[in-house]
Design a protein around this motif. Structure first.
Motif, PDB file in Angstrom:
ATOM      1  N   GLN A  25       0.809  -1.062  -0.015  1.00 19.95           N
ATOM      2  CA  GLN A  25      -0.144   0.263   0.101  1.00 19.95           C
ATOM      3  C   GLN A  25       0.809   1.274  -0.045  1.00 19.95           C
ATOM      4  OE1 GLN A  25      -2.663  -0.164   3.315  1.00 19.95           O
ATOM      5  NE2 GLN A  25      -3.689  -2.007   2.394  1.00 19.95           N
ATOM      6  N   VAL A  26       1.881   1.405   0.525  1.00 20.78           N
ATOM      7  CA  VAL A  26       2.912   2.381   0.750  1.00 20.78           C
ATOM      8  C   VAL A  26       3.489   2.519  -0.537  1.00 20.78           C
ATOM      9  CG1 VAL A  26       4.815   3.226   1.774  1.00 20.78           C
ATOM     10  CG2 VAL A  26       3.159   2.468   3.521  1.00 20.78           C
ATOM     11  N   MET A  27       4.010   1.351  -1.233  1.00 21.04           N
ATOM     12  CA  MET A  27       4.475   1.462  -2.198  1.00 21.04           C
ATOM     13  C   MET A  27       3.723   2.240  -3.311  1.00 21.04           C
ATOM     14  SD  MET A  27       5.403   0.011  -5.468  1.00 21.04           S
ATOM     15  CE  MET A  27       4.929  -1.618  -5.615  1.00 21.04           C
ATOM     16  N   PHE A  28       2.011   1.580  -3.626  1.00 22.43           N
ATOM     17  CA  PHE A  28       1.373   2.178  -4.761  1.00 22.43           C
ATOM     18  C   PHE A  28       1.235   3.583  -4.244  1.00 22.43           C
ATOM     19  CE2 PHE A  28       0.240  -2.229  -5.071  1.00 22.43           C
ATOM     20  CZ  PHE A  28       0.886  -2.287  -6.691  1.00 22.43           C
ATOM     21  N   PHE A  29       1.199   4.241  -3.013  1.00 23.87           N
ATOM     22  CA  PHE A  29       1.053   5.615  -2.746  1.00 23.87           C
ATOM     23  C   PHE A  29       2.049   6.339  -3.097  1.00 23.87           C
ATOM     24  CE2 PHE A  29       1.540   9.140   0.163  1.00 23.87           C
ATOM     25  CZ  PHE A  29       0.239   9.587   0.075  1.00 23.87           C
ATOM     26  N   ARG A  30       3.403   6.070  -3.591  1.00 27.61           N
ATOM     27  CA  ARG A  30       4.264   6.640  -4.240  1.00 27.61           C
ATOM     28  C   ARG A  30       4.548   7.991  -3.753  1.00 27.61           C
ATOM     29  NH1 ARG A  30       2.145   3.470  -8.270  1.00 27.61           N
ATOM     30  NH2 ARG A  30       3.464   2.373  -9.509  1.00 27.61           N
TER      31      ARG A  30
ATOM     32  N   SER B 294      17.985   8.722  12.541  1.00 33.98           N
ATOM     33  CA  SER B 294      17.830   7.541  12.037  1.00 33.98           C
ATOM     34  C   SER B 294      16.468   7.349  11.615  1.00 33.98           C
ATOM     35  CB  SER B 294      18.187   6.374  13.038  1.00 33.98           C
ATOM     36  OG  SER B 294      17.651   6.488  14.083  1.00 33.98           O
ATOM     37  N   LEU B 295      15.550   8.011  12.327  1.00 40.25           N
ATOM     38  CA  LEU B 295      14.008   7.985  11.917  1.00 40.25           C
ATOM     39  C   LEU B 295      14.084   8.579  10.573  1.00 40.25           C
ATOM     40  CD1 LEU B 295      11.153   7.218  12.454  1.00 40.25           C
ATOM     41  CD2 LEU B 295      11.098   9.452  13.715  1.00 40.25           C
ATOM     42  N   GLY B 296      14.627   9.771  10.361  1.00 38.74           N
ATOM     43  CA  GLY B 296      14.656  10.411   9.248  1.00 38.74           C
ATOM     44  C   GLY B 296      15.247   9.846   7.879  1.00 38.74           C
ATOM     45  N   VAL B 297      16.395   9.061   8.116  1.00 35.01           N
ATOM     46  CA  VAL B 297      16.753   8.469   7.075  1.00 35.01           C
ATOM     47  C   VAL B 297      16.092   7.108   6.754  1.00 35.01           C
ATOM     48  CG1 VAL B 297      18.870   6.963   6.655  1.00 35.01           C
ATOM     49  CG2 VAL B 297      19.147   9.129   7.811  1.00 35.01           C
TER      50      VAL B 297
ATOM     51  N   VAL C 253      11.920   5.078   2.255  1.00 35.09           N
ATOM     52  CA  VAL C 253      10.541   4.748   1.902  1.00 35.09           C
ATOM     53  C   VAL C 253      10.263   5.534   1.060  1.00 35.09           C
ATOM     54  CG1 VAL C 253       8.127   4.246   2.749  1.00 35.09           C
ATOM     55  CG2 VAL C 253      10.169   3.535   4.015  1.00 35.09           C
ATOM     56  N   TYR C 254      10.322   7.160   1.394  1.00 37.17           N
ATOM     57  CA  TYR C 254       9.760   8.008   0.337  1.00 37.17           C
ATOM     58  C   TYR C 254      10.643   7.895  -1.016  1.00 37.17           C
ATOM     59  CZ  TYR C 254       9.789  12.590  -2.045  1.00 37.17           C
ATOM     60  OH  TYR C 254       9.696  13.655  -2.657  1.00 37.17           O
ATOM     61  N   LEU C 255      11.780   7.426  -1.059  1.00 36.19           N
ATOM     62  CA  LEU C 255      12.505   7.405  -2.531  1.00 36.19           C
ATOM     63  C   LEU C 255      11.955   5.991  -3.105  1.00 36.19           C
ATOM     64  CD1 LEU C 255      16.034   8.721  -1.473  1.00 36.19           C
ATOM     65  CD2 LEU C 255      14.182   9.955  -2.713  1.00 36.19           C
ATOM     66  N   GLY C 256      11.396   5.423  -2.431  1.00 35.72           N
ATOM     67  CA  GLY C 256      10.855   3.772  -3.066  1.00 35.72           C
ATOM     68  C   GLY C 256      12.129   3.075  -2.897  1.00 35.72           C
TER      69      GLY C 256
ATOM     70  N   TRP D  72      11.075  -1.198   1.455  1.00 41.27           N
ATOM     71  CA  TRP D  72       9.716  -1.297   2.017  1.00 41.27           C
ATOM     72  C   TRP D  72       9.706  -0.831   3.394  1.00 41.27           C
ATOM     73  CZ3 TRP D  72       6.573  -3.318  -1.757  1.00 41.27           C
ATOM     74  CH2 TRP D  72       6.935  -4.186  -2.589  1.00 41.27           C
ATOM     75  N   LEU D  73       8.551  -0.551   3.943  1.00 44.78           N
ATOM     76  CA  LEU D  73       8.399  -0.063   4.954  1.00 44.78           C
ATOM     77  C   LEU D  73       9.133  -1.071   6.350  1.00 44.78           C
ATOM     78  CD1 LEU D  73       7.241   2.214   7.027  1.00 44.78           C
ATOM     79  CD2 LEU D  73       5.193   1.047   7.098  1.00 44.78           C
ATOM     80  N   SER D  74       8.455  -2.281   6.014  1.00 46.32           N
ATOM     81  CA  SER D  74       9.259  -3.477   7.009  1.00 46.32           C
ATOM     82  C   SER D  74      10.878  -3.752   6.881  1.00 46.32           C
ATOM     83  CB  SER D  74       8.677  -4.870   6.560  1.00 46.32           C
ATOM     84  OG  SER D  74       8.929  -5.275   5.119  1.00 46.32           O
ATOM     85  N   ASP D  75      11.264  -3.164   5.992  1.00 45.64           N
ATOM     86  CA  ASP D  75      12.873  -3.064   5.728  1.00 45.64           C
ATOM     87  C   ASP D  75      13.445  -2.078   6.782  1.00 45.64           C
ATOM     88  OD1 ASP D  75      12.656  -5.140   3.648  1.00 45.64           O
ATOM     89  OD2 ASP D  75      13.046  -3.383   2.115  1.00 45.64           O
TER      90      ASP D  75
END
Length: 339
Positions: free
Chosen positions: A66-71, A196-199, A204-207, A210-213
């Motif tokens: 879902q996060v990936m399709f949100f782009r 580290s949270l921002g990195v 995830v923003y850059l694609g 994954w969020l789980s990574d």
């Protein structure tokens, strides 16, 4: 006009920098306390839970898609240029150089190799653990996904867990781990957590992840930070052997080992007295000083009115040996008696 007794703040700073660096008498080395063991166990359980959730293709994998399709990079394109530079704070090469430069200066000032050895040990553990997990699970990234809704495991990828996130947690967290005061440790811990949270969110923003990574990368970096006290005895033995090898090399090369000087408390101003050349020193009269007696510093008297006659008796430490006399003659005394 500042004098020797009243030093300005800048003078005290330069006096501290000019001081010979010394090894601190007591190093604040964290120990593996019960609180730290509990945190390590909880983080390890969280790490295993994330891995199990991804392997079984649970709700976490659906959230990844879902996060990936949100782009996000298409939703907020105006911050794309800034985040391209911000993500460098999680790359191992640039961050290791920056942190190693600071810890190297601290090692030189404190005459101890512990900061550099701790950084090297943590980076070695990061490469071994995170690298083994990456290649062992072989997950593909969002840009290379093949089947929608799958976990993309075992396909030859190397993004699970996120190396950028784990490196940001460890590299900036090592500054908090090596902090010398509790206040500095709290501030640096908060700063490393935010960085580290921002990195992680930037990847995830850059694609690229994954969020789980990212979540697993946070847990991987935190595990190494919490386990570092177990490595302190090894670091201490390595430091002792390296310093022994350095002393042996200096002995074979004919170099003298530096003699440690007195450890001054922090904030003590160091005053350097100018040396007087031997030609300008006044020679002492022959026979003025007896054998075995130390030379005395000449006493400079305050200039004032001096009497033409030697009316004043010599003054000793106990006072004058002449009884006190009235300054004016009593009434009824003749002029002959006065003279």
């Amino acid at each position: 006009m500042p004098t020797e007794g009243t030093l300005t703040r800048l003078d005290r700073v330069f006096a501290r920098l000019d001081r010979e660096p010394q090894r601190p008498a007591h190093l604040d080395v964290p120990t593996m306390s019960r609180h730290r063991v509990v945190l390590f166990s909880a983080t390890l359980g969280f790490y295993l839970a994330i891995v199990w959730a991804v392997v079984t293709t649970s709700w976490l994998v659906r959230l990844d898609w879902q996060v990936m399709f949100f782009r996000p990079y298409q939703q907020w394109p105006q911050i794309h240029a800034f985040l391209d530079y911000y993500v460098v704070l999680g790359q191992r090469g640039p961050t290791a150089v920056m942190v190693a430069s600071w810890l190297g200066w601290r090692s030189w000032r404190q005459h101890t190799l512990r900061p550099l050895l701790t950084l090297a040990t943590s980076l070695l553990l990061l490469n071994v653990t995170v690298g083994a997990a990456k290649y062992g699970m072989g997950r593909l990234g969002p840009h290379y996904a093949t089947v929608i809704g799958s976990n993309e495991m075992g396909l030859g990828g190397d993004i699970f867990p996120s190396g950028h996130t784990a490196n940001a947690v460890l590299t900036w967290g090592i500054l908090a781990y090596l902090a010398s005061t509790p206040t500095a440790r709290r501030w640096l811990s908060a700063l490393s957590a935010v960085t580290s949270l921002g990195v992680g969110l930037t990847t995830v923003y850059l694609g690229t992840h994954w969020l789980s990574d990212v979540v697993l990368g946070w847990a991987a970096g935190l595990l190494i930070l919490l386990a570092l006290p177990w490595c302190e005895p090894v670091i201490a033995r390595a430091e002792t052997r390296i310093l022994d090898l350095r002393d042996r090399w200096r002995t074979r090369s004919g170099l003298r080992a530096p003699v440690p000087g007195p450890v001054l408390p922090v904030g003590t101003p160091v005053v350097h007295k100018p040396r007087v050349p031997a030609a300008e020193e006044a020679p002492a009269p022959h026979g003025a000083l007896g054998a075995g007696r130390a030379s005395r510093t000449p006493v400079h008297l305050v200039p004032g009115p001096h009497s033409a006659r030697a009316e004043h008796s010599p003054v000793t430490p106990s006072g004058s040996r002449r009884p006190p006399q009235p300054e004016h003659a009593p009434r009824g005394t003749t002029s002959a008696a006065r003279s």
